[in-house]
Design a protein around this motif. Structure first.
Motif, PDB file in Angstrom:
ATOM      1  N   HIS A   7       0.905  -1.242  -0.178  1.00 50.04           N
ATOM      2  CA  HIS A   7       0.061   0.153   0.143  1.00 50.04           C
ATOM      3  C   HIS A   7       1.038   1.134   0.000  1.00 50.04           C
ATOM      4  O   HIS A   7       1.659   1.302   0.798  1.00 50.04           O
ATOM      5  CB  HIS A   7      -0.967  -0.120   1.286  1.00 50.04           C
ATOM      6  CG  HIS A   7      -1.754   1.446   1.443  1.00 50.04           C
ATOM      7  ND1 HIS A   7      -2.801   1.371   0.443  1.00 50.04           N
ATOM      8  CD2 HIS A   7      -1.612   2.344   2.209  1.00 50.04           C
ATOM      9  CE1 HIS A   7      -3.203   2.726   0.705  1.00 50.04           C
ATOM     10  NE2 HIS A   7      -2.782   3.219   1.788  1.00 50.04           N
ATOM     11  N   GLY A   8       0.611   2.223  -0.780  1.00 51.52           N
ATOM     12  CA  GLY A   8       1.406   3.350  -1.098  1.00 51.52           C
ATOM     13  C   GLY A   8       2.376   3.440  -2.018  1.00 51.52           C
ATOM     14  O   GLY A   8       3.135   4.363  -2.216  1.00 51.52           O
ATOM     15  N   GLU A   9       2.962   2.207  -2.349  1.00 49.60           N
ATOM     16  CA  GLU A   9       4.041   2.084  -3.354  1.00 49.60           C
ATOM     17  C   GLU A   9       3.159   1.943  -4.917  1.00 49.60           C
ATOM     18  O   GLU A   9       2.247   1.454  -4.933  1.00 49.60           O
ATOM     19  CB  GLU A   9       4.835   0.545  -3.259  1.00 49.60           C
ATOM     20  CG  GLU A   9       5.489   0.830  -1.928  1.00 49.60           C
ATOM     21  CD  GLU A   9       6.448  -0.246  -2.034  1.00 49.60           C
ATOM     22  OE1 GLU A   9       6.536  -1.240  -2.805  1.00 49.60           O
ATOM     23  OE2 GLU A   9       7.551  -0.313  -1.174  1.00 49.60           O
ATOM     24  N   PRO A  10       4.085   2.710  -5.904  1.00 48.23           N
ATOM     25  CA  PRO A  10       3.387   2.575  -7.030  1.00 48.23           C
ATOM     26  C   PRO A  10       3.463   1.167  -7.937  1.00 48.23           C
ATOM     27  O   PRO A  10       4.219   0.360  -7.390  1.00 48.23           O
ATOM     28  CB  PRO A  10       4.506   3.655  -8.098  1.00 48.23           C
ATOM     29  CG  PRO A  10       5.804   3.527  -7.020  1.00 48.23           C
ATOM     30  CD  PRO A  10       5.338   3.243  -5.516  1.00 48.23           C
ATOM     31  N   ASN A  11       2.673   0.768  -8.517  1.00 50.42           N
ATOM     32  CA  ASN A  11       2.696  -0.489  -9.347  1.00 50.42           C
ATOM     33  C   ASN A  11       3.479  -0.339 -10.379  1.00 50.42           C
ATOM     34  O   ASN A  11       3.618   0.287 -11.570  1.00 50.42           O
ATOM     35  CB  ASN A  11       1.072  -0.518  -9.922  1.00 50.42           C
ATOM     36  CG  ASN A  11       1.086  -2.025 -10.608  1.00 50.42           C
ATOM     37  OD1 ASN A  11       2.014  -2.873 -10.339  1.00 50.42           O
ATOM     38  ND2 ASN A  11      -0.168  -2.512 -10.812  1.00 50.42           N
ATOM     39  N   ARG A  12       4.905  -0.992 -10.151  1.00 55.12           N
ATOM     40  CA  ARG A  12       5.781  -0.842 -11.252  1.00 55.12           C
ATOM     41  C   ARG A  12       6.595  -2.055 -11.400  1.00 55.12           C
ATOM     42  O   ARG A  12       6.624  -2.949 -10.578  1.00 55.12           O
ATOM     43  CB  ARG A  12       7.032   0.410 -10.625  1.00 55.12           C
ATOM     44  CG  ARG A  12       7.632  -0.200  -9.216  1.00 55.12           C
ATOM     45  CD  ARG A  12       8.295   0.777  -8.906  1.00 55.12           C
ATOM     46  NE  ARG A  12       7.674   2.154  -8.542  1.00 55.12           N
ATOM     47  CZ  ARG A  12       8.489   3.096  -8.459  1.00 55.12           C
ATOM     48  NH1 ARG A  12       9.925   3.269  -8.282  1.00 55.12           N
ATOM     49  NH2 ARG A  12       7.978   4.297  -8.513  1.00 55.12           N
ATOM     50  N   PRO A  13       7.047  -2.493 -12.515  1.00 56.37           N
ATOM     51  CA  PRO A  13       7.877  -3.663 -12.869  1.00 56.37           C
ATOM     52  C   PRO A  13       9.181  -3.667 -12.182  1.00 56.37           C
ATOM     53  O   PRO A  13       9.485  -2.744 -11.624  1.00 56.37           O
ATOM     54  CB  PRO A  13       7.827  -3.491 -14.345  1.00 56.37           C
ATOM     55  CG  PRO A  13       8.008  -1.954 -14.805  1.00 56.37           C
ATOM     56  CD  PRO A  13       7.096  -1.567 -13.891  1.00 56.37           C
ATOM     57  N   SER A  14       9.813  -5.033 -11.908  1.00 51.64           N
ATOM     58  CA  SER A  14      10.935  -5.143 -11.365  1.00 51.64           C
ATOM     59  C   SER A  14      12.330  -4.637 -12.407  1.00 51.64           C
ATOM     60  O   SER A  14      12.066  -4.663 -13.560  1.00 51.64           O
ATOM     61  CB  SER A  14      11.043  -6.675 -11.034  1.00 51.64           C
ATOM     62  OG  SER A  14      12.605  -7.088 -10.671  1.00 51.64           O
ATOM     63  N   ALA A  15      13.357  -4.167 -11.343  1.00 49.45           N
ATOM     64  CA  ALA A  15      14.288  -3.604 -12.031  1.00 49.45           C
ATOM     65  C   ALA A  15      15.292  -4.770 -12.808  1.00 49.45           C
ATOM     66  O   ALA A  15      16.183  -4.557 -13.457  1.00 49.45           O
ATOM     67  CB  ALA A  15      15.363  -2.844 -11.063  1.00 49.45           C
ATOM     68  N   GLY A  16      15.008  -6.089 -12.264  1.00 47.54           N
ATOM     69  CA  GLY A  16      15.709  -7.342 -12.873  1.00 47.54           C
ATOM     70  C   GLY A  16      16.626  -7.609 -12.358  1.00 47.54           C
ATOM     71  O   GLY A  16      17.314  -7.032 -11.256  1.00 47.54           O
ATOM     72  N   THR A  17      17.666  -8.455 -12.905  1.00 43.14           N
ATOM     73  CA  THR A  17      18.829  -9.046 -12.095  1.00 43.14           C
ATOM     74  C   THR A  17      19.729  -8.175 -12.175  1.00 43.14           C
ATOM     75  O   THR A  17      20.921  -7.915 -11.448  1.00 43.14           O
ATOM     76  CB  THR A  17      19.014 -10.447 -12.731  1.00 43.14           C
ATOM     77  OG1 THR A  17      17.970 -11.357 -12.431  1.00 43.14           O
ATOM     78  CG2 THR A  17      20.287 -11.028 -12.004  1.00 43.14           C
ATOM     79  N   ALA A  18      20.036  -7.302 -13.499  1.00 38.87           N
ATOM     80  CA  ALA A  18      21.328  -6.571 -13.550  1.00 38.87           C
ATOM     81  C   ALA A  18      21.409  -5.722 -12.599  1.00 38.87           C
ATOM     82  O   ALA A  18      22.548  -5.517 -12.092  1.00 38.87           O
ATOM     83  CB  ALA A  18      21.091  -5.773 -14.931  1.00 38.87           C
ATOM     84  N   SER A  19      20.608  -4.994 -12.132  1.00 38.69           N
ATOM     85  CA  SER A  19      20.817  -3.940 -11.339  1.00 38.69           C
ATOM     86  C   SER A  19      21.132  -4.564 -10.079  1.00 38.69           C
ATOM     87  O   SER A  19      21.998  -4.028  -9.058  1.00 38.69           O
ATOM     88  CB  SER A  19      19.667  -2.704 -11.180  1.00 38.69           C
ATOM     89  OG  SER A  19      18.518  -3.502 -10.707  1.00 38.69           O
ATOM     90  N   GLN A  20      20.558  -5.431  -9.635  1.00 40.69           N
ATOM     91  CA  GLN A  20      20.795  -6.293  -8.324  1.00 40.69           C
ATOM     92  C   GLN A  20      22.283  -6.659  -8.223  1.00 40.69           C
ATOM     93  O   GLN A  20      22.711  -6.619  -7.124  1.00 40.69           O
ATOM     94  CB  GLN A  20      19.673  -7.479  -8.296  1.00 40.69           C
ATOM     95  CG  GLN A  20      19.799  -8.362  -6.901  1.00 40.69           C
ATOM     96  CD  GLN A  20      18.921  -9.668  -7.038  1.00 40.69           C
ATOM     97  OE1 GLN A  20      18.884 -10.286  -8.267  1.00 40.69           O
ATOM     98  NE2 GLN A  20      18.368  -9.904  -6.310  1.00 40.69           N
ATOM     99  N   VAL A  21      22.654  -7.605  -9.115  1.00 40.05           N
ATOM    100  CA  VAL A  21      23.969  -8.008  -9.224  1.00 40.05           C
ATOM    101  C   VAL A  21      25.020  -6.927  -9.228  1.00 40.05           C
ATOM    102  O   VAL A  21      25.979  -6.943  -8.558  1.00 40.05           O
ATOM    103  CB  VAL A  21      24.185  -8.794 -10.601  1.00 40.05           C
ATOM    104  CG1 VAL A  21      25.553  -9.318 -10.681  1.00 40.05           C
ATOM    105  CG2 VAL A  21      23.389 -10.202 -10.422  1.00 40.05           C
ATOM    106  N   LEU A  22      24.673  -5.707  -9.889  1.00 44.90           N
ATOM    107  CA  LEU A  22      25.825  -4.727  -9.797  1.00 44.90           C
ATOM    108  C   LEU A  22      25.722  -4.009  -8.296  1.00 44.90           C
ATOM    109  O   LEU A  22      26.862  -3.705  -7.972  1.00 44.90           O
ATOM    110  CB  LEU A  22      25.189  -3.518 -11.041  1.00 44.90           C
ATOM    111  CG  LEU A  22      25.737  -3.881 -12.339  1.00 44.90           C
ATOM    112  CD1 LEU A  22      24.790  -2.944 -13.364  1.00 44.90           C
ATOM    113  CD2 LEU A  22      27.034  -4.069 -12.672  1.00 44.90           C
ATOM    114  N   LEU A  23      24.536  -3.887  -7.930  1.00 46.02           N
ATOM    115  CA  LEU A  23      24.571  -3.531  -6.447  1.00 46.02           C
ATOM    116  C   LEU A  23      25.611  -4.120  -5.396  1.00 46.02           C
ATOM    117  O   LEU A  23      26.133  -3.713  -4.618  1.00 46.02           O
ATOM    118  CB  LEU A  23      23.270  -3.025  -6.084  1.00 46.02           C
ATOM    119  CG  LEU A  23      23.069  -2.403  -4.598  1.00 46.02           C
ATOM    120  CD1 LEU A  23      23.747  -0.977  -4.658  1.00 46.02           C
ATOM    121  CD2 LEU A  23      21.407  -2.263  -4.475  1.00 46.02           C
TER     122      LEU A  23
END
Length: 258
Positions: A7-23
């Motif tokens: 609740h309160g968060e926008p309905n948005r797609p996932s950023a995927g694996t690339a940003s996760q791995v890079l972070l």
């Protein structure tokens, strides 16, 4: 599959694996590079973080909801204050360094907001794994007296880990130990989570950091208030005993005169 937002968060797609791995790679690189102490280390970490943010924003551009975040507003205010202080003191570069650090915090937030719950859990597991490696290097450094993984201070060898600084090691391991205990409370029978919490507590204790000890006590108090003292006690007793055993094994190696 995209998870339903809270609740309160926008309905948005996932950023995927690339940003996760890079972070996660940025965090691991920072730990290996003495916490980004050197210019080269900061450059590598900064480049990886910029790449992670770019990957996330390419998946989903920034929105008004991002700008309304309390963390973003607080970081912007602190960055503005730091820059102003730098200009007033005649050293604007010092303010710029704090501004870049706060921008990195905002960048991490932007990436994490674009991950779905399962990706966030995987990222958290990776962060905790990095902490376990850091804890192991500090503990082994004291056992083997390997500089700079351990350094003598006031007659005692203290775990400095790959960060090469005992208090900085405690500053990383204590919050992660609290997170590990929180995860263990969710799955008290998990052997892996018990071992992870044990390793992080042992690594933090090996630093002999007084500030780290106080922070751990405050964190445990907060966990007890939020989750209940009995639940916390049941989860923490195993890792606490295991960490004490591991630290007892360090006692013969800690005195610098031994």
């Amino acid at each position: 599959m995209v998870a339903t937002p809270k609740h309160g968060e926008p309905n948005r797609p996932s950023a995927g694996t690339a940003s996760q791995v890079l972070l996660l790679t940025a965090l691991a690189a920072g730990a290996a590079a003495q916490g980004g102490y050197s210019t080269a280390g900061r450059t590598v970490v900064g480049a990886l973080l910029i790449a992670a943010v770019a990957a996330a924003l390419l998946q989903l551009p920034p929105s008004v909801a991002d700008l309304r975040s309390a963390v973003v507003l607080a970081a912007a205010a602190l960055a503005g204050w730091a820059l102003l202080q730098g200009v007033v003191r005649g050293v604007p570069a010092s303010g710029l360094q704090y501004g870049l650090l706060l921008a990195a915090v905002v960048g991490v937030l932007l990436v994490c907001r674009r991950l779905d719950p399962s990706e966030r859990e995987l990222l958290l597991a990776g962060v905790v794994a990095v902490g376990v490696v850091v804890a192991a290097t500090g503990w082994a450094g004291v056992v083997l007296r390997l500089r700079p993984l351990a350094l003598p201070d006031q007659g005692l060898w203290r775990a400095a880990s790959v960060l090469t600084y005992a208090n900085a090691t405690a500053a990383l391991l204590v919050p992660l130990a609290l997170v590990a205990l929180g995860l263990l409370m969710a799955q008290p029978a998990s052997v892996v989570r018990t071992l992870v919490a044990t390793a992080l507590l042992a690594g933090a204790g090996a630093t002999l950091s007084r500030a780290g000890a106080v922070a751990l006590l405050v964190g445990l108090l907060l966990l007890g208030v939020l989750s209940g003292p009995r639940r916390l006690s049941r989860a923490a007793v195993g890792p606490a005993v295991g960490a004490l055993v591991a630290l007892a094994g360090l006692l013969p190696a800690m005195p610098a005169s031994a």
